[in-house]
Design a protein around this motif. Sequence first.
Motif, short mmCIF file in Angstrom:
data_model
loop_
_atom_site.label_atom_id
_atom_site.label_comp_id
_atom_site.label_asym_id
_atom_site.label_seq_id
_atom_site.Cartn_x
_atom_site.Cartn_y
_atom_site.Cartn_z
N ARG A 107 0.84 -1.03 0.29
CA ARG A 107 -0.58 -0.20 -0.15
C ARG A 107 0.83 1.36 -0.46
O ARG A 107 0.19 2.03 -0.79
CB ARG A 107 -1.25 -0.12 1.44
CG ARG A 107 -1.88 -0.69 1.01
CD ARG A 107 -3.11 -0.13 2.18
NE ARG A 107 -2.51 -0.15 3.52
CZ ARG A 107 -2.78 -1.53 4.14
NH1 ARG A 107 -3.47 -2.98 4.16
NH2 ARG A 107 -1.77 -1.32 5.49
N ASN A 110 1.78 2.30 -3.42
CA ASN A 110 0.74 2.65 -4.27
C ASN A 110 0.83 4.11 -4.99
O ASN A 110 1.16 4.86 -3.47
CB ASN A 110 -1.00 2.53 -3.53
CG ASN A 110 -0.89 0.44 -3.60
OD1 ASN A 110 0.26 -0.15 -4.30
ND2 ASN A 110 -1.94 -0.19 -2.90
N ASN A 111 0.70 4.74 -6.30
CA ASN A 111 1.33 5.59 -6.45
C ASN A 111 2.07 6.34 -5.97
O ASN A 111 2.21 7.49 -6.14
CB ASN A 111 -0.71 6.11 -6.14
CG ASN A 111 -1.12 5.65 -6.29
OD1 ASN A 111 -1.86 4.95 -7.63
ND2 ASN A 111 -3.10 5.83 -5.82
N LYS A 112 3.27 5.71 -6.19
CA LYS A 112 4.29 6.87 -5.67
C LYS A 112 5.49 6.24 -6.84
O LYS A 112 6.42 6.69 -6.52
CB LYS A 112 4.56 5.92 -4.22
CG LYS A 112 3.89 6.82 -3.41
CD LYS A 112 4.72 6.53 -1.86
CE LYS A 112 3.67 7.17 -0.98
NZ LYS A 112 4.24 7.08 0.28
N GLN A 113 4.57 6.37 -7.67
CA GLN A 113 6.43 5.28 -9.10
C GLN A 113 6.47 6.45 -9.48
O GLN A 113 7.87 6.82 -9.90
CB GLN A 113 5.06 5.71 -10.55
CG GLN A 113 6.08 5.40 -12.09
CD GLN A 113 6.85 3.50 -12.43
OE1 GLN A 113 6.18 2.90 -11.34
NE2 GLN A 113 7.71 3.87 -11.98
N GLU A 114 6.61 8.10 -9.44
CA GLU A 114 7.49 9.04 -10.19
C GLU A 114 8.71 8.99 -8.87
O GLU A 114 9.66 9.70 -8.78
CB GLU A 114 6.15 10.30 -9.73
CG GLU A 114 6.20 10.24 -11.25
CD GLU A 114 5.43 11.44 -11.20
OE1 GLU A 114 5.49 12.70 -10.81
OE2 GLU A 114 4.29 12.11 -12.63
N GLN A 115 8.37 9.41 -7.73
CA GLN A 115 8.72 9.22 -5.95
C GLN A 115 10.06 7.98 -6.13
O GLN A 115 11.41 7.98 -6.07
CB GLN A 115 8.64 9.37 -5.09
CG GLN A 115 7.23 10.99 -5.06
CD GLN A 115 6.36 10.21 -3.80
OE1 GLN A 115 5.00 10.07 -3.67
NE2 GLN A 115 6.94 10.88 -2.42
N VAL A 120 9.01 0.74 -6.52
CA VAL A 120 7.98 0.36 -7.00
C VAL A 120 8.18 -0.55 -8.20
O VAL A 120 7.06 -1.74 -8.15
CB VAL A 120 6.81 1.24 -7.33
CG1 VAL A 120 6.00 1.50 -8.80
CG2 VAL A 120 7.15 3.19 -6.83
N SER A 733 -8.24 5.90 2.49
CA SER A 733 -7.13 4.93 2.64
C SER A 733 -6.05 5.24 4.53
O SER A 733 -6.21 4.60 5.16
CB SER A 733 -6.70 4.52 1.85
OG SER A 733 -5.89 6.43 1.18
#
Length: 826
Positions: A107, A110-115, A120, A733
């Motif tokens: 979790r 999640n949604n931290k591809q750029e960081q 990831v 969440s």
Amino acid sequence: MVYPENFETKIKFDKIRQLISNNSLSDMGRELVDNITFSSDADWIRTSLSETAEFIRICQEEENFPVSYYHDARPFLARVRVEGLFLEINELVILKNSLESLNAITRFFNNKQEQYPSLVARAGDIRVFPYILQRLDSIVSKFGTIKDSASPALANIRHSITKKQSGISRRMQALLQKAQEEGWADKDTNISIRDGRMVIPVPAAYKRKINGIVHDESTTGKTSYIEPTEIIETNNEIRELQLEEKREITRILRQFADDIRPYIDDLIPAYDFMAFVDFVRSKALFAIRVNAIVPVFENRPEMLWYKAKHPLLYLSLKANGKEVVPLDIEINEEQRIVLISGPNAGGKSVCLQTAGLLQYMFQCGIPVPVEESSKFGIFRKILIDMGDEQSLENDLSTYSSHLVNMKNFVRYASDDTLILIDEFGTGTEPMLGGAIAEAILNALNQNQVKGVITTHYTNLKHFASSAPGIVNGAMLYDSHRMLPLFQLEIGKPGSSFAFEIAKKIGLPKEILDDAAGKIGEDRVNFDKHLKEILRDKRYWEEKRKRIHDNEKRLEEVLERYKKELDDASKLRKEIIKEAQEKAKEIISGANSTIERTIREIKESQAEKEQTKLAKAAFEEEKQRLLAEEQGEEERLQKKIEKLKNREKKRQERGKQPQTATPEQETRKTLALNKGDLVQLDNKAIGEIIEINDKSAVIALGGLMTTVKTERLTKVSNSVAKKITQSKPRQSTSSYLENISQKRMDFKPEIDVRGLRGDEALMKVAEFIDSAVMLNMKDLRILHGTGTGALRQIIRDYLRTNPVVGHCGDEHVQMGGSGITVVKLDI
């Protein structure tokens, strides 16, 4: 390739590995640390360093990364692949906790591809099945037992056991009390357990007074442990129910094993990912500890290092409040080999070891402590000759072992090889050893190898000064204070300062003079001139540094004066503009007065009296304008002073210590009363429902809690509204993640022994509130037996609490009346 086999021990990498391993949370993470290997694959090095760099940012910037329950469930997951085998209860707990941690980790990414793109990418294919967690949650409790609700049959069996045990407990207490009244048992005797059955301890002289079975005797034979006849049958029934309970639990475990068997192939890679996370986190924490970075590098053999530090020496000196002297070194195609000379204990070996250790760490995917402007290269081979390798078994002397290493160096070294040689040429007769060393150095240089070599031999220094690709380096030494400076200087050879060190130690002058005569005047003069050159160079370097510092300070002063001049020019323009606008207003006012005066004269047809009055009014207006102009000048002068002092006041304001605002002071001093709005030390806003000297009952939305008054600050309605509106809203969440983390940390048992009644009640109230929030129904309160006063106070409170469905004694085997078992009705 690295040479020799004990390469890691020689450069102290084994200690680096241990420091990294100490950061690991699990055996599977430590196993990966133990398997760290040297690599010359540029892509692998880049990926490994990128993953570590991203985790360094996580450790420094993220506070909610999950770091608990890193358990390795792979061994028993692999075991249950076999039909008929199942997990033990403790293994179920490990599986449940570790899967919750895995869920939290996935979790987080999640949604931290750029960081964190590299991490990831690793987490992208990991699958953790919510169904398995739901099944585990329905079977096993947090404190490692099978839940009553795991199956209807188990719930019925345990209900029957509890009912029969409660009856036995009451009957045994009655029998014990009767035995004490009759004098058959001591007053302080309690019920005991022997072979899983409840018994009454009685003196051996009275064992015939109680009908029953003697299960045991004390060591001295003075005490017998009797199970009364009237409860034997009930105990037998309980024993049968316990066996039935065990069979039902085994059936549940087998059923669960059958349920998860299809998912094992997907679960094991998830644990491989957890091991990887533990491993990379360990490297990141080590890198933070030694101030290491991920350097720029290219896929070619070179070193361009600035302010490099030996990590072990850095940690050792830091612990003693000292700083390590950094190393600057450059090795490239033009400057392939650095030949370092200088006095003993001057840092030559440390410099050599630093070069080998940092290069090896880098090619193992570990960040290195250097300046950001440094650049690393990649070597295919690292060969080292350091320390004494003499061997009685192989009939090798110290010098023979060095020659064996040199043979391998000449055979295997090439242009992509890094060689590290300490005390080159020593171990035999100096003239012969120096000649052989010079020949070997020439051969290595022809092979285009790169490396760092330390030596005391003068002939090698002469050779390095004339051979292309080899450069001399010196470890600096303060000849006035007779102390090493531990600084490497490239370009000049270093002196061994043998005569100076011998003189400092106290060797007689006549011996030193005799030694100087034996080696010859040319040799002494060479060393003398070398020291003088180094001394003069150091002097001019310091001089140049002082000039550079003075120029830098002068530039700062000029920049500050330029800024002040620009500010003054800007201020002057503002004042002139404002004065011009004011002058326009004055002129406009004067024109209006003149026109009005002329109009009045014309209207009065130039009567003398009216003319005098008009002139007087005009003069009065003139004086007023002059007075205004003078006042305006004073005002402008004050404004100039104000503008000049603005920056000074701003700087003084920045230096003043911050104090509490009057509003804050007022809030602190206000008395607290029922119905007041208050702010807790965690910034939450609530209303006081009840209050006494030490604690208060606070309503936080729909939740009631008891807190100490020292944690409360009274606030007004407006301040409370402002704080509530400014408080960021948690997403669903993140809220669920917070609740999940609290549920993982929550312990369903508290210990209030030794506390006063009000303190114990406060702790129990907070405990019940937390359990209600986390939906934990089964609780235990450890208060001890004692006089029973604390138990009575706690139970009186529990009976008045609307969320408490039942409270009573724990089973006698688990603590009896010293523990209150609470079941919440939620």
